[in-house]
Scaffold this active site. Structure first.
Site, PDB file in Angstrom:
ATOM      1  N   ARG A   1     -13.904  13.123 -70.881  1.00  0.00           N
ATOM      2  CA  ARG A   1     -14.136  14.418 -72.092  1.00  0.00           C
ATOM      3  C   ARG A   1     -13.714  13.967 -73.497  1.00  0.00           C
ATOM      4  NH1 ARG A   1     -10.691  19.759 -72.254  1.00  0.00           N
ATOM      5  NH2 ARG A   1     -11.964  21.074 -73.606  1.00  0.00           N
TER       6      ARG A   1
ATOM      7  N   HIS B   1     -15.296  14.156 -77.207  1.00  0.00           N
ATOM      8  CA  HIS B   1     -14.503  15.100 -78.225  1.00  0.00           C
ATOM      9  C   HIS B   1     -14.214  14.126 -79.383  1.00  0.00           C
ATOM     10  CE1 HIS B   1     -13.377  18.918 -75.819  1.00  0.00           C
ATOM     11  NE2 HIS B   1     -14.563  18.527 -75.708  1.00  0.00           N
TER      12      HIS B   1
ATOM     13  N   VAL C   1     -16.828  14.578 -83.460  1.00  0.00           N
ATOM     14  CA  VAL C   1     -16.071  15.051 -84.481  1.00  0.00           C
ATOM     15  C   VAL C   1     -15.733  13.619 -85.325  1.00  0.00           C
ATOM     16  CG1 VAL C   1     -13.965  16.172 -85.596  1.00  0.00           C
ATOM     17  CG2 VAL C   1     -15.046  16.684 -83.265  1.00  0.00           C
TER      18      VAL C   1
ATOM     19  N   GLY D   1     -17.494  11.112 -85.664  1.00  0.00           N
ATOM     20  CA  GLY D   1     -17.779   9.758 -85.049  1.00  0.00           C
ATOM     21  C   GLY D   1     -16.613   9.063 -84.234  1.00  0.00           C
TER      22      GLY D   1
ATOM     23  N   ASP E   1     -14.089   7.440 -83.855  1.00  0.00           N
ATOM     24  CA  ASP E   1     -13.137   6.767 -84.783  1.00  0.00           C
ATOM     25  C   ASP E   1     -11.716   7.005 -84.379  1.00  0.00           C
ATOM     26  OD1 ASP E   1     -12.840   9.241 -85.173  1.00  0.00           O
ATOM     27  OD2 ASP E   1     -12.510   9.137 -87.703  1.00  0.00           O
TER      28      ASP E   1
ATOM     29  N   SER F   1     -10.327   9.770 -84.034  1.00  0.00           N
ATOM     30  CA  SER F   1      -9.432  10.944 -84.814  1.00  0.00           C
ATOM     31  C   SER F   1      -8.911  11.849 -83.868  1.00  0.00           C
ATOM     32  CB  SER F   1     -10.650  11.545 -85.782  1.00  0.00           C
ATOM     33  OG  SER F   1     -11.655  11.842 -84.948  1.00  0.00           O
TER      34      SER F   1
ATOM     35  N   ASN G   1      -9.195  21.836 -77.818  1.00  0.00           N
ATOM     36  CA  ASN G   1      -8.484  20.642 -77.358  1.00  0.00           C
ATOM     37  C   ASN G   1      -7.174  20.897 -76.744  1.00  0.00           C
ATOM     38  OD1 ASN G   1     -10.753  18.638 -77.840  1.00  0.00           O
ATOM     39  ND2 ASN G   1      -9.986  18.690 -79.837  1.00  0.00           N
TER      40      ASN G   1
ATOM     41  N   HIS H   1     -20.023  17.099 -66.487  1.00  0.00           N
ATOM     42  CA  HIS H   1     -19.412  18.280 -65.567  1.00  0.00           C
ATOM     43  C   HIS H   1     -19.382  18.117 -64.075  1.00  0.00           C
ATOM     44  CE1 HIS H   1     -19.243  21.123 -69.303  1.00  0.00           C
ATOM     45  NE2 HIS H   1     -18.456  19.972 -69.559  1.00  0.00           N
TER      46      HIS H   1
ATOM     47  N   ASP I   1     -21.788  12.344 -60.332  1.00  0.00           N
ATOM     48  CA  ASP I   1     -23.182  12.123 -59.740  1.00  0.00           C
ATOM     49  C   ASP I   1     -23.934  13.151 -60.072  1.00  0.00           C
ATOM     50  OD1 ASP I   1     -22.251  14.396 -58.384  1.00  0.00           O
ATOM     51  OD2 ASP I   1     -21.898  13.444 -56.463  1.00  0.00           O
TER      52      ASP I   1
HETATM   53  C1  HEM Z   1     -23.003  20.617 -73.548  1.00  0.00           C
HETATM   54  C2  HEM Z   1     -21.605  21.180 -74.061  1.00  0.00           C
HETATM   55  C3  HEM Z   1     -20.266  21.042 -73.547  1.00  0.00           C
HETATM   56  C4  HEM Z   1     -19.563  21.916 -73.484  1.00  0.00           C
HETATM   57  C5  HEM Z   1     -19.880  23.427 -73.871  1.00  0.00           C
HETATM   58  C6  HEM Z   1     -18.487  21.741 -72.790  1.00  0.00           C
HETATM   59  C7  HEM Z   1     -17.150  22.519 -72.428  1.00  0.00           C
HETATM   60  C8  HEM Z   1     -16.372  22.084 -71.547  1.00  0.00           C
HETATM   61  C9  HEM Z   1     -15.107  23.049 -71.334  1.00  0.00           C
HETATM   62  C10 HEM Z   1     -14.763  24.442 -71.935  1.00  0.00           C
HETATM   63  C11 HEM Z   1     -14.124  22.361 -70.291  1.00  0.00           C
HETATM   64  C12 HEM Z   1     -12.982  22.922 -69.717  1.00  0.00           C
HETATM   65  C13 HEM Z   1     -11.800  22.736 -70.309  1.00  0.00           C
HETATM   66  C14 HEM Z   1     -10.648  23.520 -69.639  1.00  0.00           C
HETATM   67  O1  HEM Z   1     -10.639  24.665 -69.820  1.00  0.00           O
HETATM   68  O2  HEM Z   1      -9.921  22.678 -69.147  1.00  0.00           O
HETATM   69  C15 HEM Z   1     -14.992  21.179 -70.021  1.00  0.00           C
HETATM   70  C16 HEM Z   1     -14.380  20.162 -69.300  1.00  0.00           C
HETATM   71  C17 HEM Z   1     -15.118  18.899 -69.155  1.00  0.00           C
HETATM   72  N1  HEM Z   1     -16.010  18.379 -69.811  1.00  0.00           N
HETATM   73 FE1  HEM Z   1     -17.344  19.272 -71.227  1.00  0.00          FE
HETATM   74  N2  HEM Z   1     -18.308  20.495 -72.361  1.00  0.00           N
HETATM   75  C18 HEM Z   1     -19.580  19.913 -72.959  1.00  0.00           C
HETATM   76  C19 HEM Z   1     -20.446  18.827 -72.884  1.00  0.00           C
HETATM   77  C20 HEM Z   1     -19.695  17.582 -72.126  1.00  0.00           C
HETATM   78  C21 HEM Z   1     -19.999  16.365 -72.194  1.00  0.00           C
HETATM   79  C22 HEM Z   1     -21.095  15.757 -73.182  1.00  0.00           C
HETATM   80  C23 HEM Z   1     -19.142  15.501 -71.405  1.00  0.00           C
HETATM   81  C24 HEM Z   1     -18.964  14.029 -71.152  1.00  0.00           C
HETATM   82  C25 HEM Z   1     -20.151  13.263 -71.034  1.00  0.00           C
HETATM   83  C26 HEM Z   1     -18.153  16.579 -70.778  1.00  0.00           C
HETATM   84  C27 HEM Z   1     -17.237  16.337 -69.971  1.00  0.00           C
HETATM   85  C28 HEM Z   1     -16.296  17.181 -69.508  1.00  0.00           C
HETATM   86  C29 HEM Z   1     -15.236  16.594 -68.444  1.00  0.00           C
HETATM   87  C30 HEM Z   1     -15.277  15.426 -67.603  1.00  0.00           C
HETATM   88  C31 HEM Z   1     -14.562  17.748 -68.204  1.00  0.00           C
HETATM   89  C32 HEM Z   1     -13.355  17.802 -67.042  1.00  0.00           C
HETATM   90  C33 HEM Z   1     -12.101  17.595 -67.889  1.00  0.00           C
HETATM   91  C34 HEM Z   1     -10.825  17.604 -66.991  1.00  0.00           C
HETATM   92  O3  HEM Z   1     -10.954  17.442 -65.822  1.00  0.00           O
HETATM   93  O4  HEM Z   1      -9.634  17.719 -67.757  1.00  0.00           O
HETATM   94  N3  HEM Z   1     -18.427  17.794 -71.132  1.00  0.00           N
HETATM   95  N4  HEM Z   1     -16.050  20.908 -71.019  1.00  0.00           N
END
Ligand code: HEM
Ligand SMILES: *[C@@H]1O[C@H](CO)[C@@H](O)[C@H](O)[C@H]1NC(C)=O
Ligand SMILES: *[C@@H]1O[C@H](CO)[C@@H](O)[C@H](O)[C@H]1NC(C)=O
Ligand SMILES: *[C@@H]1O[C@H](CO)[C@@H](O)[C@H](O)[C@H]1NC(C)=O
Length: 335
Positions: free
Chosen positions: A71, A75, A79, A81, A83, A85, A103, A203, A263
């Protein structure tokens, strides 16, 4: 090569680089330009293997690390690129990306990057950028949690010197986003609709805070009832864990089928209305994204290949290379 030819070559190269730099992004070059495999072969040949070993150790102690770093990499790259940041601390007169609402406090794992950086500094001082460390560590995170071959990652990203809360707010899609705004925010980074759905498979591991699910389990958009598009059993179990939102900001898993494996079961869950966020659920609301979800659910290894390719592409968004940026000594501070 004769000196004159060399000079002409260098001038031509300089011209090429400045052309690329002027592609309208305002920073960096065209995605991926200036990166290469084996980038540290001469300057720090052990870098990639060392990061792999450290990650293996760290993750064996703390299984929460891989989703956090995957994640964090997303992020970072969305933002300014990729880099580094995201890694910069706020200062007395600047609130940095890491302290923006998307964040802070949910994004964790900064200490892992700092730890890896410290080891690399002791072996190859001032050589390996924080942006590359994060990219390599995200690759290890994928390799350690999914049935993925450890895919090759190009190096050579330089670290930026700017990190702004406002840009994190502008560029990171919120969990209540609809499908058209998701398509748009990925398109702004050069990623297609298909790649957006593919990367949403991130996710399939990790956790969310209850505050991120917008009350879908109890009182959706102030309707007084749970989100009708959310599976009612999942809604009930979310009520148990989360109650009425933000009383206690507990943690829930994102993929209830295989919560710790990267997966394609995320897509299978989605088709059962078990996506956690509105942004996940919204992938079912457009025929084009729905088709991708169905395909990814049906074809695990095809999704795996697409995921690696899309991660690679995401990892090369608007990178700083060559003389741009710097190699930070500490990832949380500009030099
Ligand atoms: C499509 C738009 C996306 C949205 C709106 C989004 C939003 C979020 C949010 C709100 C969380 C939970 C944060 C929290 O409350 O702890 C989360 C967790 C996560 N996101 Fe996304 N996300 C997106 C795309 C992605 C992408 C592209 C990836 C990576 C390829 C990603 C990987 C993750 C991972 C691995 C977690 C779990 C983090 C943890 O276990 O601490 N997400 N995301
Ligand atoms: C950056 O902030 C973190 C958390 O507040 C802190 O632990 C760390 O020491 C800071 N980094 C530097 C170099 O001051
Ligand atoms: C999607 O969200 C955007 C941004 O919040 C909004 O402007 C747009 O009207 C929404 N589209 C639909 C179809 O709801
Ligand atoms: C949630 O709020 C509603 C309405 O305010 C209330 O009736 C219900 O008992 C609350 N549930 C929990 C678990 O706190």
């Amino acid at each position: 090569m004769k000196v004159l030819e060399m000079v002409i070559c260098l001038i031509a190269l300089g011209f090429f680089i400045s052309e690329v730099g002027a592609d309208g992004t305002g920073w960096g070059g065209r995605n991926g330009d200036g990166l290469s495999f084996y980038y540290y072969q001469k300057s720090c040949p052990q870098a990639e293997d060392l990061i792999a070993r450290l990650m293996k150790d760290i993750v064996s102690q703390d299984a929460r690390v891989p989703p956090r770093l995957i994640r964090m990499h997303f992020h970072d790259c969305f933002v300014r690129g990729c880099d580094g940041s995201i890694l910069l601390n706020s200062t007395s007169n600047n609130k940095a990306e890491k302290d923006a609402a998307p964040n802070n406090p949910s994004l964790q794992g900064f200490n892992v990057i700092d730890q890896i950086k410290q080891v690399l500094e002791s072996q190859c001082p001032n050589v390996v950028s924080c942006a590359d460390i994060l990219t390599y560590a995200a690759r290890e995170s994928v390799a350690l949690t999914g049935r993925f071959n450890r895919y090759a990652v190009r190096g050579g990203r330089k670290d930026g010197r700017i990190s702004l809360e406002s840009e994190a707010l502008q560029n990171l899609p919120p969990p209540f986003a609809n499908v058209s705004s998701l398509i748009q925010s990925f398109a702004l980074k050069g990623l297609s609709l298909e790649e957006m759905v593919t990367l949403s498979g991130g996710h399939s591991i990790g956790v969310s805070h209850c505050s991120s699910i917008s009350g879908r389990q109890v009182n959706f958009k102030n309707s007084g009832i749970p989100d009708p598009t959310l599976d009612s059993n999942l809604a009930a179990s979310l009520r148990q864990r989360c109650g009425n939102v933000s009383t206690v900001d507990n943690i829930v898993v994102m993929d209830t089928i295989t919560p710790t494996t990267l997966d394609n079961k995320y897509y299978t869950g989605l088709l059962q209305n078990k996506g956690l966020f509105t942004s996940d659920q919204s992938l079912l609301t457009d025929t084009r994204t729905l088709r991708e979800v169905g395909g990814n659910s049906a074809l695990p290894s095809a999704w795996g290949t697409k995921f690696v390719n899309a991660m690679t592409k995401m990892g090369e968004i608007q990178v700083l290379t060559g003389k741009q940026g710097e190699v930070r000594r500490k990832c949380s501070l500009v030099n």
